[in-house]
Scaffold this motif. Structure first.
Motif, PDB file in Angstrom:
ATOM      1  N   THR A 157      44.604  28.159  43.521  1.00  0.00           N
ATOM      2  CA  THR A 157      44.148  29.133  44.318  1.00  0.00           C
ATOM      3  C   THR A 157      45.245  30.382  43.821  1.00  0.00           C
ATOM      4  O   THR A 157      46.385  30.088  43.842  1.00  0.00           O
ATOM      5  N   MET A 158      44.850  31.553  43.826  1.00  0.00           N
ATOM      6  CA  MET A 158      45.594  32.667  43.579  1.00  0.00           C
ATOM      7  C   MET A 158      44.786  33.967  44.195  1.00  0.00           C
ATOM      8  O   MET A 158      43.948  34.132  44.470  1.00  0.00           O
ATOM      9  N   VAL A 159      45.982  34.943  44.046  1.00  0.00           N
ATOM     10  CA  VAL A 159      45.615  36.407  44.331  1.00  0.00           C
ATOM     11  C   VAL A 159      45.093  37.007  43.285  1.00  0.00           C
ATOM     12  O   VAL A 159      45.787  37.274  42.279  1.00  0.00           O
ATOM     13  N   PHE A 160      44.100  37.773  43.415  1.00  0.00           N
ATOM     14  CA  PHE A 160      43.324  38.600  42.525  1.00  0.00           C
ATOM     15  C   PHE A 160      43.269  40.154  43.045  1.00  0.00           C
ATOM     16  O   PHE A 160      43.112  40.213  44.300  1.00  0.00           O
ATOM     17  N   ARG A 161      43.417  41.169  42.303  1.00  0.00           N
ATOM     18  CA  ARG A 161      43.042  42.482  42.556  1.00  0.00           C
ATOM     19  C   ARG A 161      41.414  42.482  42.357  1.00  0.00           C
ATOM     20  O   ARG A 161      40.849  41.779  41.880  1.00  0.00           O
ATOM     21  N   VAL A 162      40.812  43.491  43.236  1.00  0.00           N
ATOM     22  CA  VAL A 162      39.427  43.777  42.854  1.00  0.00           C
ATOM     23  C   VAL A 162      39.167  44.807  42.377  1.00  0.00           C
ATOM     24  O   VAL A 162      39.744  45.908  42.467  1.00  0.00           O
ATOM     25  N   LYS A 163      38.262  45.278  41.423  1.00  0.00           N
ATOM     26  CA  LYS A 163      37.882  46.424  40.532  1.00  0.00           C
ATOM     27  C   LYS A 163      37.651  47.622  41.456  1.00  0.00           C
ATOM     28  O   LYS A 163      38.092  48.758  41.284  1.00  0.00           O
ATOM     29  N   ASP A 164      36.861  47.499  42.367  1.00  0.00           N
ATOM     30  CA  ASP A 164      36.729  48.585  43.444  1.00  0.00           C
ATOM     31  C   ASP A 164      36.322  47.955  44.713  1.00  0.00           C
ATOM     32  O   ASP A 164      35.903  46.638  45.014  1.00  0.00           O
ATOM     33  N   LYS A 212      47.108  43.235  35.138  1.00  0.00           N
ATOM     34  CA  LYS A 212      47.135  42.540  36.537  1.00  0.00           C
ATOM     35  C   LYS A 212      45.518  41.689  36.508  1.00  0.00           C
ATOM     36  O   LYS A 212      44.627  42.297  36.017  1.00  0.00           O
ATOM     37  N   LEU A 213      45.660  40.576  37.199  1.00  0.00           N
ATOM     38  CA  LEU A 213      44.346  39.721  37.210  1.00  0.00           C
ATOM     39  C   LEU A 213      43.524  40.523  38.130  1.00  0.00           C
ATOM     40  O   LEU A 213      43.974  40.712  39.408  1.00  0.00           O
ATOM     41  N   THR A 214      42.267  40.931  37.675  1.00  0.00           N
ATOM     42  CA  THR A 214      41.483  41.408  38.635  1.00  0.00           C
ATOM     43  C   THR A 214      40.108  40.925  38.565  1.00  0.00           C
ATOM     44  O   THR A 214      39.598  40.427  37.240  1.00  0.00           O
ATOM     45  N   VAL A 215      39.428  40.895  39.520  1.00  0.00           N
ATOM     46  CA  VAL A 215      38.090  40.540  39.862  1.00  0.00           C
ATOM     47  C   VAL A 215      37.220  41.667  39.428  1.00  0.00           C
ATOM     48  O   VAL A 215      37.071  42.871  40.011  1.00  0.00           O
ATOM     49  N   THR A 216      36.325  41.519  38.187  1.00  0.00           N
ATOM     50  CA  THR A 216      35.712  42.569  37.738  1.00  0.00           C
ATOM     51  C   THR A 216      34.133  42.592  38.031  1.00  0.00           C
ATOM     52  O   THR A 216      33.444  43.427  38.018  1.00  0.00           O
ATOM     53  N   GLU A 217      33.771  41.199  38.399  1.00  0.00           N
ATOM     54  CA  GLU A 217      32.017  41.128  38.935  1.00  0.00           C
ATOM     55  C   GLU A 217      31.885  39.815  39.808  1.00  0.00           C
ATOM     56  O   GLU A 217      32.821  38.825  39.539  1.00  0.00           O
ATOM     57  N   ILE A 218      31.035  40.068  40.649  1.00  0.00           N
ATOM     58  CA  ILE A 218      30.559  39.055  41.401  1.00  0.00           C
ATOM     59  C   ILE A 218      29.340  38.845  41.452  1.00  0.00           C
ATOM     60  O   ILE A 218      28.621  39.759  41.389  1.00  0.00           O
ATOM     61  N   GLN A 219      28.887  37.501  41.873  1.00  0.00           N
ATOM     62  CA  GLN A 219      27.629  37.203  41.587  1.00  0.00           C
ATOM     63  C   GLN A 219      27.102  36.563  42.939  1.00  0.00           C
ATOM     64  O   GLN A 219      27.928  35.755  43.392  1.00  0.00           O
TER      65      GLN A 219
END
Ligand SMILES: [Cu+2]
Length: 94
Positions: A57-64, A87-94
């Protein structure tokens, strides 16, 4: 090899690239917390093979910021995470 076969093999490789066969893999996760203000999301994620990270379980930044609308607490998602500017970033979501 006859030239026609060489050409066919080359075309197949090109198609594989174009169709995203080498694109990042989606990883399953559950949204634990959304911090819209900070553009951050806490995810309970499965193993992230692309980042060589075990499940956690961790915190990510989001791309936009628009991505935050798809992230509801408790929702199951599939996502791609990358290191963006360290920085660990979420770049895509499905
Ligand atoms: Cu992690």
């Amino acid at each position: 090899m006859r030239p026609v076969f060489t050409l066919a093999a080359t075309a197949m490789v090109a198609v594989a690239f174009a169709s995203g066969a080498f694109a990042a893999e989606f990883t399953k996760g559950t949204v634990k917390k959304v911090d819209a203000k900070a553009k951050k999301v806490t995810l309970i994620h499965e193993e992230l093979k692309s980042l060589e990270m075990p499940a956690m379980t961790m915190v990510f930044r989001v791309k936009d910021a628009a991505m935050l609308e798809k992230l509801k607490e408790g929702a199951s998602i599939e996502f791609v995470a990358e290191r963006v500017e360290g920085k660990l970033t979420v770049t895509e979501i499905q």
